[in-house]
Design an enzyme around this catalytic site. Sequence first.
Site, PDB file in Angstrom:
ATOM      1  N   THR A  67      20.217   0.124  10.918  1.00  0.00           N
ATOM      2  CA  THR A  67      21.330   0.356  10.002  1.00  0.00           C
ATOM      3  C   THR A  67      20.875   1.227   8.833  1.00  0.00           C
ATOM      4  OG1 THR A  67      20.912  -1.643   8.668  1.00  0.00           O
ATOM      5  CG2 THR A  67      22.318  -1.880  10.621  1.00  0.00           C
ATOM      6  N   GLY A  97      15.847   8.974   4.950  1.00  0.00           N
ATOM      7  CA  GLY A  97      14.859   8.082   4.353  1.00  0.00           C
ATOM      8  C   GLY A  97      14.123   7.202   5.333  1.00  0.00           C
ATOM      9  N   ILE A  98      13.865   5.958   4.921  1.00  0.00           N
ATOM     10  CA  ILE A  98      13.096   5.026   5.731  1.00  0.00           C
ATOM     11  C   ILE A  98      13.806   4.733   7.050  1.00  0.00           C
ATOM     12  CG2 ILE A  98      12.289   2.631   5.870  1.00  0.00           C
ATOM     13  CD1 ILE A  98      11.723   2.796   2.845  1.00  0.00           C
ATOM     14  N   SER A 144      11.567  -5.517  -0.036  1.00  0.00           N
ATOM     15  CA  SER A 144      10.958  -4.597  -1.000  1.00  0.00           C
ATOM     16  C   SER A 144       9.925  -5.356  -1.801  1.00  0.00           C
ATOM     17  CB  SER A 144      12.032  -4.045  -1.939  1.00  0.00           C
ATOM     18  OG  SER A 144      11.467  -3.382  -3.050  1.00  0.00           O
ATOM     19  N   TYR A 159      19.326  -5.884  -7.893  1.00  0.00           N
ATOM     20  CA  TYR A 159      18.716  -5.357  -6.663  1.00  0.00           C
ATOM     21  C   TYR A 159      17.595  -6.282  -6.198  1.00  0.00           C
ATOM     22  CZ  TYR A 159      15.753  -2.352  -3.738  1.00  0.00           C
ATOM     23  OH  TYR A 159      14.985  -1.841  -2.730  1.00  0.00           O
TER      24      TYR A 159
END
Length: 263
Positions: A13, A18-19, A140, A153
Amino acid sequence: MKIDLTGQRAIITGSTAGIGYAIAKGLLTAGAEVTITGRTQDRVDSAVEALQRDAGGTVSGIAADLGTRAGCDALITARPDADILINNVGIFGPQDFFETDDETWQQFFDVNVMSAVRLSRHYAQGMKSRNQGRIQFLSSESALNIPAEMVHYGMTKSAVQSISRGLAKVLAGTGVTVNAILPGPTRSEGVVAMLEAMAKEQGKSLEEVEADFVADNRPSSIIGRLATPEEVANMAVYAASPQASATTGAALRVEGGIVDTMA
């Protein structure tokens, strides 16, 4: 070590850049059949074209807003089964705690947490019935090192790490592994654009500005630089492989040593 994912169906997803894009490319290179997702059809189509050019293999895309139940349902309807699920979609952005309203908290929770809950709840059942599968949550280092400028976040990344550990226990003994990947600051398109603008403004090289950025914002970093999307993707591809069959319930850190613990 040769990772062979031939015949494995993967969904990543938030993977038009990016990653997520790097993970999709890595899984394609290893032989998996890959489905990527993004919010708009144009971005999805562009990413599919780029992946076919860069990696080859079988890749397709679904445009859906996974921060909603309807978006998750649309993906599930289009791709009802998967062998590998990478819950990568997420949003971030600094904001003063006292100025972060309820709507922002809810938006971050819906996109970063509930998308992963809804999709994992569906795809894990098929994996369990086959006694085989891989689920990953992109967390993260901010899950452990909550940034004062992004409490909303950091909360979501702590949440998905907790869900990952709990789901691994739910699926104990089934051959389905569940892990969290913890990147640190990474050279995504947005971060590189920000650093390039800073370099131009300060009359410095991109490398100098990157080193300054890490020293100022993540001074505990051991590598002293940003990670590349490919470095994070390497961990995700390994965790998706048969070779990682004994790795589950883990928080796999790719954050350059920012978090100052050995556990």
